[in-house]
Scaffold this motif. Structure first.
Motif, PDB file in Angstrom:
ATOM      1  N   MET A   1       0.851  -1.193   0.000  1.00 40.51           N
ATOM      2  CA  MET A   1       0.000   0.000   0.000  1.00 40.51           C
ATOM      3  C   MET A   1       0.885   1.240   0.000  1.00 40.51           C
ATOM      4  N   HIS A   2       0.569   2.176  -0.883  1.00 37.90           N
ATOM      5  CA  HIS A   2       1.344   3.405  -0.973  1.00 37.90           C
ATOM      6  C   HIS A   2       0.900   4.381   0.117  1.00 37.90           C
ATOM      7  N   ALA A   3       1.844   5.190   0.595  1.00 35.59           N
ATOM      8  CA  ALA A   3       1.510   6.212   1.578  1.00 35.59           C
ATOM      9  C   ALA A   3       0.569   7.221   0.944  1.00 35.59           C
ATOM     10  N   GLN A   4      -0.433   7.646   1.711  1.00 31.01           N
ATOM     11  CA  GLN A   4      -1.393   8.605   1.192  1.00 31.01           C
ATOM     12  C   GLN A   4      -0.870  10.020   1.363  1.00 31.01           C
ATOM     13  N   ALA A   5      -1.191  10.861   0.374  1.00 26.13           N
ATOM     14  CA  ALA A   5      -0.782  12.260   0.435  1.00 26.13           C
ATOM     15  C   ALA A   5      -1.631  12.999   1.459  1.00 26.13           C
ATOM     16  N   SER A   6      -1.068  14.058   2.021  1.00 24.11           N
ATOM     17  CA  SER A   6      -1.811  14.913   2.944  1.00 24.11           C
ATOM     18  C   SER A   6      -2.659  15.881   2.125  1.00 24.11           C
ATOM     19  N   GLY A   7      -3.927  16.029   2.501  1.00 25.72           N
ATOM     20  CA  GLY A   7      -4.838  16.831   1.689  1.00 25.72           C
ATOM     21  C   GLY A   7      -5.055  18.237   2.194  1.00 25.72           C
ATOM     22  N   ASP A   8      -5.411  19.125   1.270  1.00 22.33           N
ATOM     23  CA  ASP A   8      -5.735  20.521   1.544  1.00 22.33           C
ATOM     24  C   ASP A   8      -7.238  20.688   1.304  1.00 22.33           C
ATOM     25  N   ALA A   9      -8.002  20.846   2.397  1.00 17.09           N
ATOM     26  CA  ALA A   9      -9.454  20.913   2.291  1.00 17.09           C
ATOM     27  C   ALA A   9      -9.928  22.080   1.435  1.00 17.09           C
ATOM     28  N   ALA A  73     -12.031   9.541 -11.173  1.00 17.01           N
ATOM     29  CA  ALA A  73     -10.845   9.303 -10.342  1.00 17.01           C
ATOM     30  C   ALA A  73      -9.569   9.321 -11.167  1.00 17.01           C
ATOM     31  N   LYS A  74      -9.640   8.771 -12.370  1.00 17.98           N
ATOM     32  CA  LYS A  74      -8.461   8.756 -13.239  1.00 17.98           C
ATOM     33  C   LYS A  74      -8.070  10.163 -13.676  1.00 17.98           C
ATOM     34  N   GLY A  75      -9.043  11.071 -13.695  1.00 19.96           N
ATOM     35  CA  GLY A  75      -8.775  12.449 -14.092  1.00 19.96           C
ATOM     36  C   GLY A  75      -8.209  13.307 -12.972  1.00 19.96           C
ATOM     37  N   LEU A  76      -8.118  12.736 -11.782  1.00 20.35           N
ATOM     38  CA  LEU A  76      -7.580  13.471 -10.641  1.00 20.35           C
ATOM     39  C   LEU A  76      -6.172  12.985 -10.306  1.00 20.35           C
ATOM     40  N   LYS A  77      -5.256  13.905 -10.128  1.00 15.58           N
ATOM     41  CA  LYS A  77      -3.921  13.542  -9.657  1.00 15.58           C
ATOM     42  C   LYS A  77      -4.031  13.073  -8.205  1.00 15.58           C
ATOM     43  N   ALA A  78      -3.003  12.375  -7.737  1.00 16.77           N
ATOM     44  CA  ALA A  78      -3.023  11.861  -6.360  1.00 16.77           C
ATOM     45  C   ALA A  78      -3.252  12.986  -5.354  1.00 16.77           C
ATOM     46  N   GLN A  79      -2.647  14.155  -5.589  1.00 16.31           N
ATOM     47  CA  GLN A  79      -2.829  15.269  -4.667  1.00 16.31           C
ATOM     48  C   GLN A  79      -4.252  15.803  -4.725  1.00 16.31           C
ATOM     49  N   ASP A  80      -4.841  15.819  -5.928  1.00 20.53           N
ATOM     50  CA  ASP A  80      -6.239  16.239  -6.064  1.00 20.53           C
ATOM     51  C   ASP A  80      -7.153  15.296  -5.277  1.00 20.53           C
TER      52      ASP A  80
END
Length: 203
Positions: A1-9, A73-80
């Motif tokens: 499992m890859h580490a998840q990015a931190s999100g900006d609400a 989902a495919k249209g969103l980058k991991a950060q998005d």
């Protein structure tokens, strides 16, 4: 499992309301202005960020199948994905945690399955992972209190068919195979009553 990015609400709110033209439509067009859910589209408000991010990653990779969500989902980058997850996680679900766990009526199939399970068949109580009111537990076990029976059944079917990844601890794929359509209907009816009765949660 890859580490998840931190999100900006805040950045996630922009994607939720405007999308990422031209490939990604606004999330709110299907899931409601505040992520409350619309018709067959489930509520997202108040779900754990880790859970939402994992679902977007699963749609993007194709390990969770859905004709509408896969291209989004495919249209969103991991950060998005992380930003959108953070935004919806910041919203109130409207499902309150009860101060005490209610005692189910043995004649109420939905209440019994939700709160006690059917242990002789290897079905644990829904509440052990999703909470007595379906409010969700932690960041990885989602709220299910406002899911309608049709959506809940579609997800149970997806787990049975292997078209949805099994989720935390790989529990749901095994549990789904032991739930009948009558079980799912009863559970959905029980949680619908709880979420209607519960006061709005504050965050």
């Amino acid at each position: 499992m890859h580490a998840q990015a931190s999100g900006d609400a805040k950045a996630g709110e922009s994607i939720a309301s405007k999308g990422v033209p031209p490939a990604v439509a606004a999330c709110t067009s299907c899931h409601g202005a505040k992520g409350e859910g619309l018709a067959a589209f489930p509520p997202l408000a108040g779900q754990g960020a880790a859970y939402l991010q994992a679902q977007l990653a699963a749609f993007a990779s194709g390990t969770r199948k859905n004709a509408v969500m896969e291209p989004v989902a495919k249209g969103l980058k991991a950060q998005d994905q992380a930003n959108v997850a953070a935004y919806f996680a910041s919203l109130p679900s409207g499902i309150a945690s009860p101060k005490s766990v209610p005692v189910p009526d043995p004649k109420d199939v939905g209440a019994w399955l939700a709160l006690r399970g059917r242990m002789n068949d290897g079905v644990p109580a829904c509440a052990s992972c999703h909470g007595p009111h379906g409010e969700g537990v932690g960041s990885n076990f989602p709220a299910i209190g406002k899911l309608n029976a049709a959506y809940m059944q579609s997800q149970i079917d997806a787990w049975k068919q292997g078209s949805r990844s099994p989720g935390p601890l790989e529990l749901m794929q095994h549990i789904a195979k032991k739930l009948s359509s009558q079980d799912v209907e009863a559970i959905a009816q029980y949680y619908a009553k709880q979420s209607t009765a519960a006061p709005a949660a504050s965050k």
